[in-house]
Design an enzyme around this catalytic site. Structure first.
Site, PDB file in Angstrom:
ATOM      1  N   ASP A 183     -46.890   1.853  77.176  1.00 59.01           N
ATOM      2  CA  ASP A 183     -45.465   1.877  77.528  1.00 59.01           C
ATOM      3  C   ASP A 183     -45.082   3.292  77.937  1.00 59.01           C
ATOM      4  O   ASP A 183     -45.251   4.241  77.157  1.00 59.01           O
ATOM      5  CB  ASP A 183     -44.611   1.431  76.337  1.00 59.01           C
ATOM      6  CG  ASP A 183     -43.119   1.506  76.641  1.00 59.01           C
ATOM      7  OD1 ASP A 183     -42.682   0.815  77.577  1.00 59.01           O
ATOM      8  OD2 ASP A 183     -42.399   2.262  75.953  1.00 59.01           O
ATOM      9  N   GLU A 268     -46.874  -1.517  82.626  1.00 59.62           N
ATOM     10  CA  GLU A 268     -45.751  -2.190  83.269  1.00 59.62           C
ATOM     11  C   GLU A 268     -45.777  -1.909  84.764  1.00 59.62           C
ATOM     12  O   GLU A 268     -46.106  -0.798  85.191  1.00 59.62           O
ATOM     13  CB  GLU A 268     -44.430  -1.695  82.673  1.00 59.62           C
ATOM     14  CG  GLU A 268     -44.212  -2.081  81.233  1.00 59.62           C
ATOM     15  CD  GLU A 268     -42.927  -1.506  80.691  1.00 59.62           C
ATOM     16  OE1 GLU A 268     -42.040  -2.268  80.294  1.00 59.62           O
ATOM     17  OE2 GLU A 268     -42.809  -0.258  80.654  1.00 59.62           O
ATOM     18  N   ASP A 364     -40.984   1.883  70.921  1.00 62.73           N
ATOM     19  CA  ASP A 364     -41.992   2.084  71.972  1.00 62.73           C
ATOM     20  C   ASP A 364     -43.313   1.413  71.616  1.00 62.73           C
ATOM     21  O   ASP A 364     -43.977   0.829  72.480  1.00 62.73           O
ATOM     22  CB  ASP A 364     -42.203   3.572  72.210  1.00 62.73           C
ATOM     23  CG  ASP A 364     -40.958   4.252  72.765  1.00 62.73           C
ATOM     24  OD1 ASP A 364     -40.245   3.602  73.549  1.00 62.73           O
ATOM     25  OD2 ASP A 364     -40.687   5.410  72.404  1.00 62.73           O
TER      26      ASP A 364
END
Length: 401
Positions: A183, A268, A364
């Site tokens: 992340d 992502e 996170d």
């Protein structure tokens, strides 16, 4: 399999060689701008633009023109590569991958490329360039592989040589079998699903930015193109160069560590260009929170997310690993225990607390776990979508192997 690698070294030319390199850079810039002006003129007349082959025929006439005799002193292949760069720029523009080619000015993109006619002496740390001779470089490692081309660039008043080689290696098999979710963030650069946090050198970058602001204010008070203005301009260039070195050093070390330890990395699929778009708006429809959004944009661009992804992709390819990109929607709002999705699950930036089952975790780390789960689901369902290396993602000749 055959892969391309590049070795970048600090070159140490003599004064005579430095003048020859600068002359070649200037000739390449002149040829590029002249071909661009010719194509723009043909576009205004409604004529078809010249391709690479037609531009090379024009180059032959330019080199024979008595008004530009200095073009004949430069290496012809280096000039042809400048035209090839222009042709590639037009191709990227017409296919929607980049903006239209613009004119090059002195001090920016000062480089030239030689695909043939050069020699590499790795044992003695030198490279032979056409019409320049043997140029020494600071040898930090051996150049292994078959040399394909060499690029010489001038940055911040220093010369660098990049040697691209082709290496034939066995089909890589990653030594690890682990998978990890990653992340990206602003406060914390990267958080892994294992709980490991990788912090960017933000303090150092901010320090350089503050020095940059003061230097630019000093520049604004000086007479443009005066002697003191040029000195201050050189100081600003040096600060930019140092900032880029700090960022690239961190990104290379981070991506190398992740690539060595994990065979599958799930990230992502962030659209950095859209995320960092200005919120100014228009006169009729002005934006909101413009100052806050500008600060967020600077923080995102300071981290170098796009370069981080590019490096991670090609390093995983070299080691036999894989990178998966998943939809970033709701990765920070989903509970990994019960699957409940709600904005109330993350009321603060740092903490995650599920309102359905009460699960609590670092926000996170929780997002990284969700990213890993999404990647594993995609991989298990047969929809394997590894990030392929596009032409823009391939390690360039300026990339350190």
């Amino acid at each position: 399999m055959k892969i391309l690698r590049a070795y970048r070294f600090r070159a140490e030319p003599t004064a005579t060689q430095a003048r020859a390199l600068a002359r070649t850079v200037g000739c390449c810039r002149s040829v590029y701008n002249r071909a661009l002006a010719l194509n723009e003129e043909r576009r205004r007349r409604g004529e078809e633009q010249l391709g690479y082959a037609a531009s090379c025929r024009e180059l032959t006439a330019w080199r024979a023109d008595p008004t530009t005799p200095w073009l004949a002193e430069a290496n012809a292949q280096a000039l042809q590569q400048a035209l090839k760069n222009l042709a590639r720029g037009y191709t990227n523009f017409f296919e929607g991958r980049a903006a239209a080619p613009d004119f090059h000015r002195k001090g920016r993109r000062d480089s030239f490329r030689c695909p043939q006619g050069f020699q590499v002496d790795s044992e003695h740390g030198r490279v032979k360039l056409p019409k320049v001779g043997w140029v020494r470089y600071r040898k930090s490692r051996e150049v292994q592989g078959s040399p394909k081309q060499v690029t010489v660039a001038r940055e911040c008043g220093l010369w660098f040589v990049s040697i691209q080689v082709e290496v034939e290696v066995a089909e890589p098999v990653h030594p690890s079998t682990s998978a990890v979710g990653l992340d990206l963030g602003v406060a914390k650069f990267a958080t892994l699903s294992t709980g490991e946090i990788m912090a960017a050198p933000v303090d150092r970058l901010l320090q350089l930015e503050r020095r940059m602001k003061r230097a630019q204010r000093n520049l604004a008070r000086k007479v443009k193109f005066g002697a003191n203005w040029k000195k201050q301009k050189a100081r600003i260039t040096k600060l930019h160069h140092r900032t880029a070195n700090v960022r690239n050093d961190f990104l290379h070390k981070t991506t190398t560590a992740i690539s060595k330890n994990h065979a599958l990395v799930v990230i992502e699929d962030l659209q950095v260009k859209s995320m960092s778009r200005s919120a100014t708006g228009t006169v009729s429809a002005p934006g909101r929170n413009v100052r806050a959004k500008a600060g967020l944009n600077r923080s995102i661009l300071r981290q170098g997310w796009g370069e981080f992804r590019r490096q991670l992709v090609y390093k995983q390819k070299w080691r036999g690993g894989m990178v998966l990109a998943v939809d970033p929607r709701n990765t920070s709002r989903t509970c990994p225990e019960c699957g409940h999705v709600s904005a109330e699950n993350r009321k603060t930036q740092a903490a995650f607390a599920c309102v359905a089952c009460g699960h609590q975790a670092d926000a996170d780390v929780n997002a990284a776990r969700n990213i890993l789960a999404a990647g594993c689901a995609v991989n298990a369902c047969g929809e394997r979508v590894p990030l392929a290396l596009s032409a823009k993602q391939e390690p360039s000749v300026s990339e350190a192997a």
